[in-house]
Write a protein that holds these residues in place. Structure first.
Motif, PDB file in Angstrom:
ATOM      1  N   ARG A  35      -3.801  -1.232  -6.712  1.00  0.00           N
ATOM      2  CA  ARG A  35      -4.116  -1.379  -8.136  1.00  0.00           C
ATOM      3  C   ARG A  35      -2.844  -1.471  -8.957  1.00  0.00           C
ATOM      4  NH1 ARG A  35      -3.969   1.163 -12.566  1.00  0.00           N
ATOM      5  NH2 ARG A  35      -3.085   3.054 -11.621  1.00  0.00           N
ATOM      6  N   ARG A  36      -1.888  -0.598  -8.682  1.00  0.00           N
ATOM      7  CA  ARG A  36      -0.646  -0.575  -9.450  1.00  0.00           C
ATOM      8  C   ARG A  36       0.192  -1.826  -9.220  1.00  0.00           C
ATOM      9  NH1 ARG A  36       2.085   5.089  -8.222  1.00  0.00           N
ATOM     10  NH2 ARG A  36       3.688   4.176  -9.578  1.00  0.00           N
ATOM     11  N   THR A  37       0.242  -2.292  -7.969  1.00  0.00           N
ATOM     12  CA  THR A  37       1.057  -3.487  -7.693  1.00  0.00           C
ATOM     13  C   THR A  37       0.422  -4.733  -8.301  1.00  0.00           C
ATOM     14  OG1 THR A  37      -0.016  -3.677  -5.507  1.00  0.00           O
ATOM     15  CG2 THR A  37       2.110  -2.565  -5.599  1.00  0.00           C
ATOM     16  N   ILE A  87       0.834  -1.209   0.000  1.00  0.00           N
ATOM     17  CA  ILE A  87       0.000   0.000   0.000  1.00  0.00           C
ATOM     18  C   ILE A  87       0.871   1.262   0.000  1.00  0.00           C
ATOM     19  CG2 ILE A  87      -2.020  -1.083   1.026  1.00  0.00           C
ATOM     20  CD1 ILE A  87      -1.214   0.122   3.712  1.00  0.00           C
ATOM     21  N   GLY A  88       2.114   1.088  -0.441  1.00  0.00           N
ATOM     22  CA  GLY A  88       2.964   2.247  -0.678  1.00  0.00           C
ATOM     23  C   GLY A  88       3.772   2.735   0.499  1.00  0.00           C
ATOM     24  N   MET A  89       3.872   1.941   1.567  1.00  0.00           N
ATOM     25  CA  MET A  89       4.645   2.377   2.725  1.00  0.00           C
ATOM     26  C   MET A  89       6.060   1.809   2.653  1.00  0.00           C
ATOM     27  SD  MET A  89       1.923   2.477   5.799  1.00  0.00           S
ATOM     28  CE  MET A  89       2.763   3.939   6.365  1.00  0.00           C
ATOM     29  N   SER A  90       7.025   2.566   3.140  1.00  0.00           N
ATOM     30  CA  SER A  90       8.406   2.100   3.175  1.00  0.00           C
ATOM     31  C   SER A  90       8.569   1.184   4.381  1.00  0.00           C
ATOM     32  CB  SER A  90       9.367   3.292   3.289  1.00  0.00           C
ATOM     33  OG  SER A  90      10.707   2.843   3.376  1.00  0.00           O
ATOM     34  N   SER A  91       8.568  -0.111   4.130  1.00  0.00           N
ATOM     35  CA  SER A  91       8.596  -1.084   5.211  1.00  0.00           C
ATOM     36  C   SER A  91       9.541  -2.229   4.885  1.00  0.00           C
ATOM     37  CB  SER A  91       7.183  -1.636   5.456  1.00  0.00           C
ATOM     38  OG  SER A  91       7.175  -2.579   6.486  1.00  0.00           O
ATOM     39  N   ASP A 117      -7.416   6.239  -0.104  1.00  0.00           N
ATOM     40  CA  ASP A 117      -7.236   6.588  -1.515  1.00  0.00           C
ATOM     41  C   ASP A 117      -5.873   6.147  -2.040  1.00  0.00           C
ATOM     42  OD1 ASP A 117      -9.754   7.678  -1.615  1.00  0.00           O
ATOM     43  OD2 ASP A 117      -9.071   9.734  -1.250  1.00  0.00           O
ATOM     44  N   SER A 118      -4.823   6.474  -1.308  1.00  0.00           N
ATOM     45  CA  SER A 118      -3.482   6.113  -1.764  1.00  0.00           C
ATOM     46  C   SER A 118      -3.247   4.613  -1.680  1.00  0.00           C
ATOM     47  CB  SER A 118      -2.413   6.856  -0.956  1.00  0.00           C
ATOM     48  OG  SER A 118      -2.496   6.528   0.420  1.00  0.00           O
ATOM     49  N   SER A 119      -3.840   3.948  -0.683  1.00  0.00           N
ATOM     50  CA  SER A 119      -3.644   2.500  -0.564  1.00  0.00           C
ATOM     51  C   SER A 119      -4.340   1.762  -1.707  1.00  0.00           C
ATOM     52  CB  SER A 119      -4.164   1.988   0.786  1.00  0.00           C
ATOM     53  OG  SER A 119      -5.576   2.096   0.874  1.00  0.00           O
ATOM     54  N   GLN A 120      -5.524   2.210  -2.074  1.00  0.00           N
ATOM     55  CA  GLN A 120      -6.224   1.563  -3.182  1.00  0.00           C
ATOM     56  C   GLN A 120      -5.475   1.744  -4.499  1.00  0.00           C
ATOM     57  OE1 GLN A 120      -9.107  -0.465  -2.949  1.00  0.00           O
ATOM     58  NE2 GLN A 120      -8.276  -0.300  -0.868  1.00  0.00           N
ATOM     59  N   GLU A 121      -4.911   2.939  -4.697  1.00  0.00           N
ATOM     60  CA  GLU A 121      -4.128   3.178  -5.906  1.00  0.00           C
ATOM     61  C   GLU A 121      -2.869   2.324  -5.922  1.00  0.00           C
ATOM     62  OE1 GLU A 121      -2.618   4.688  -9.504  1.00  0.00           O
ATOM     63  OE2 GLU A 121      -4.638   4.489  -8.643  1.00  0.00           O
ATOM     64  N   ALA A 122      -2.224   2.213  -4.764  1.00  0.00           N
ATOM     65  CA  ALA A 122      -1.009   1.392  -4.680  1.00  0.00           C
ATOM     66  C   ALA A 122      -1.330  -0.074  -4.933  1.00  0.00           C
ATOM     67  CB  ALA A 122      -0.362   1.567  -3.304  1.00  0.00           C
ATOM     68  N   SER A 135      -1.436  -4.774 -10.948  1.00  0.00           N
ATOM     69  CA  SER A 135      -1.252  -4.641 -12.394  1.00  0.00           C
ATOM     70  C   SER A 135       0.150  -5.050 -12.811  1.00  0.00           C
ATOM     71  CB  SER A 135      -1.531  -3.197 -12.821  1.00  0.00           C
ATOM     72  OG  SER A 135      -1.276  -3.009 -14.190  1.00  0.00           O
ATOM     73  N   ALA A 136       1.155  -4.636 -12.028  1.00  0.00           N
ATOM     74  CA  ALA A 136       2.532  -4.966 -12.358  1.00  0.00           C
ATOM     75  C   ALA A 136       2.762  -6.477 -12.331  1.00  0.00           C
ATOM     76  CB  ALA A 136       3.482  -4.270 -11.381  1.00  0.00           C
ATOM     77  N   VAL A 137       2.224  -7.146 -11.313  1.00  0.00           N
ATOM     78  CA  VAL A 137       2.384  -8.595 -11.201  1.00  0.00           C
ATOM     79  C   VAL A 137       1.623  -9.302 -12.323  1.00  0.00           C
ATOM     80  CG1 VAL A 137       1.889 -10.616  -9.768  1.00  0.00           C
ATOM     81  CG2 VAL A 137       2.776  -8.520  -8.708  1.00  0.00           C
ATOM     82  N   ALA A 138       0.412  -8.821 -12.619  1.00  0.00           N
ATOM     83  CA  ALA A 138      -0.389  -9.441 -13.676  1.00  0.00           C
ATOM     84  C   ALA A 138       0.293  -9.322 -15.034  1.00  0.00           C
ATOM     85  CB  ALA A 138      -1.773  -8.793 -13.720  1.00  0.00           C
ATOM     86  N   GLU A 139       0.872  -8.157 -15.328  1.00  0.00           N
ATOM     87  CA  GLU A 139       1.578  -7.970 -16.591  1.00  0.00           C
ATOM     88  C   GLU A 139       2.792  -8.873 -16.684  1.00  0.00           C
ATOM     89  OE1 GLU A 139       2.509  -3.870 -16.960  1.00  0.00           O
ATOM     90  OE2 GLU A 139       0.407  -3.226 -17.040  1.00  0.00           O
TER      91      GLU A 139
END
Length: 291
Positions: free
Chosen positions: A278-280, A163-167, A271-276, A282-286
């Protein structure tokens, strides 16, 4: 008994006694083990009868009750009597070498369900909220754990990263210490240890706190060294048996805590977690599609 002010909650009493057992004195451990082995009988016993059964003094029994958070033995007996009214929770049924697989399935499922229930009963929204607040505003989140707790630490770090956190998760003490001393105020360090006494988790968590980070402990033992040194403590619960060593017993309950923390953080940054996410995804699916 008012559970919020006097002793432990009846529905989690035995689980909590199991968690604090390693921190008790040898004499108190003798009494505590009797509680774990047969809480209903202890609830029916007078202090004189329990003294004879445990081979300890009446003064030791009173001190043990107080160590467990009760005013005295009568209050402990009342809590045990309330717990005994839920016999299925007190005797989950140990696995035996000759159990058929059908029985294994039922006993494992029951034990894990009880671990989840006991953990949830001790996980207050107030404590969880403080941890969620700290992580939501963190620049960086370190998670320390070894063995089975290391697997849970990896799971937590991965969830937060999604979800976009530096962990980052660390199971190597040298790497954990290297990262811990570079944290600063506003960062969060999370230690995961069933006993709360694992040196490879304790040391980096303490160094992270010295550096200014907020220290969070996830442990079965609220009286452990790690709990004492943390800013926030989240209690997990798991029952160890011959076929379910600590690593197995604690993993499910720790994951419940981690999932609750993750969902709470994801809600705060929806909002930012849902976007993150979605992007992650998508990247794995591609990537999979191209293979």
């Amino acid at each position: 008994m008012d559970d919020s002010r006097d002793g432990l909650r009846a529905d989690t009493l035995v689980a909590t006694v199991r968690g604090v057992l390693p921190s008790l004195t040898p004499a108190a451990q003798t009494v505590a083990r009797l509680i774990l082995e047969d809480p209903a009988t202890v609830a029916r016993s007078t202090i004189t009868e329990l003294s004879a059964a445990s081979g300890t003094s009446e003064a030791t029994i009173v001190r043990t009750a107080r160590l467990l958070g009760f005013a005295g033995y009568p209050q402990l007996r009342l809590a045990l009597a309330a717990a005994a009214a839920q016999p299925d929770r007190l005797v989950p049924g140990d696995l035996a070498p000759d159990d058929p697989l059908s029985e294994v399935i039922m006993k494992v499922a029951r034990a894990e369900s009880e671990a989840i229930n006991d953990t949830v009963a001790q996980l207050t929204s107030e404590r969880l909220g403080l941890v969620v607040d700290a992580i939501t505003g963190a620049r960086r989140v370190d998670v320390y754990g070894v063995g089975a707790s290391g697997l849970v630490a990896n799971d937590m770090a991965q969830k937060l990263m999604r979800i976009g956190m530096s962990s980052h998760a660390f199971s190597d003490a040298h790497l954990a210490l290297t990262s811990a001393v570079l944290l600063r105020a506003g960062d969060v360090a999370i230690g995961i240890s069933t006993s709360g006494e694992t040196p490879d988790v304790l040391e980096p968590l303490e160094r992270a706190r010295e550096a200014g980070a907020t220290a969070v402990a996830i442990t079965n033992n609220p009286r452990s060294t790690m709990a004492a040194r943390a800013d926030h403590v989240l209690i997990s619960a798991g029952r160890e048996t011959e076929f379910r060593p600590g690593a197995l017993a604690s993993r499910i309950s720790q994951l419940v805590v981690v999932d609750c923390v993750f969902v709470g953080v994801a809600q705060r940054v929806y909002d930012s977690s849902q976007e993150a996410l979605r992007r992650t995804r998508s990247a794995v699916a591609e990537y999979i599609k191209r293979r």
